[in-house]
Enzyme design. Sequence first.
Site, PDB file in Angstrom:
ATOM      1  CG  LEU A 111      -2.030  -1.028   1.314  1.00 62.73           C
ATOM      2  CD1 LEU A 111      -2.787  -0.910   2.625  1.00 62.73           C
ATOM      3  CD2 LEU A 111      -2.989  -0.903   0.133  1.00 62.73           C
ATOM      4  CG  ASP A 112       0.284   4.167  -2.962  1.00 60.81           C
ATOM      5  OD1 ASP A 112       0.993   3.313  -3.489  1.00 60.81           O
ATOM      6  OD2 ASP A 112      -0.688   4.728  -3.498  1.00 60.81           O
ATOM      7  NE  ARG A 113       5.428   8.879   4.320  1.00 60.23           N
ATOM      8  CZ  ARG A 113       5.936  10.088   4.410  1.00 60.23           C
ATOM      9  NH1 ARG A 113       6.291  10.736   3.330  1.00 60.23           N
ATOM     10  NH2 ARG A 113       6.102  10.642   5.566  1.00 60.23           N
ATOM     11  NE  ARG A 199      -2.437   6.906  -3.254  1.00 54.57           N
ATOM     12  CZ  ARG A 199      -2.977   7.603  -2.261  1.00 54.57           C
ATOM     13  NH1 ARG A 199      -3.429   8.818  -2.469  1.00 54.57           N
ATOM     14  NH2 ARG A 199      -3.035   7.083  -1.047  1.00 54.57           N
TER      15      ARG A 199
END
Length: 252
Positions: A111-113, A199
């Site tokens: 998962l992205d930051r 995103r």
Amino acid sequence: MSPGRRLAGRVSLDRALSKLGCASRSLARAWVRAGRVSVAGRVVRDPDLEVVPGRARLAVDGRPVAAGPPMVVALHKPRGTLTTRRDPAARRTVYDLLDPSLPWLFPVGRLDRDTSGLLLFTNDTRLGEALTAPGSGVVKVYRARVRGRPGPEALARLREGIPLDGVLARALSVEVVRPGARATRLELVLDQGLNRQVRRMCAAVGHKVLDLRRTRIGPLALEGLESGAWRVLSGAEVASLTPHRPTAILPP
Ligand code: URA
């Protein structure tokens, strides 16, 4: 020593790590050469060193490698943590949240930051690969708060697909959960795992993601797990994640 003269049960260190489900042999060799593997507390750099899997005290990055049944841990990743083991800039990582007594585990996908939500870890590479492989059939559900109010055309494009990284990135379903003129909450169901997929897909239809959370992986829901908390999945939960079984939220 030639393989024929090996003592019973002994195998090379890279083979032992792959037998224990940690990594492929080539990856295990690279880890050993990089000094990330220890045997009985001492760093070893020779992948051909012979050990008895299940008996030798092996550790990767200081974490014990357990023989035995696969373990799967579910973490509620908070926003702002990195899905990496070590960060050169010493920022907070997901491993800072896991108990040091847990065996060596790797994240199943990333998962992205700035994304929060359900993140799985396991010590079983085959299981990890099965859960992330294209066509695994394991769906992931995301709640995204996007800027503005996506119209029917934008929603249709998210469902029909947007070219990303040479593939058609598409949502199996997209629902508007809470519409708003300034920001809209969407629920997207994906069976792909491209880098920053949600995103990039939302940006491609003109709606920047303001907040993103993964709420479900296959039949497993985030519900009940507080931000930053983790738990070990039961055998039945692990079995329910296996791709050939139908999941609770198959797309319509
Ligand atoms: N899609 C994204 O854009 N980011 C994530 O972290 C996961 C899915």
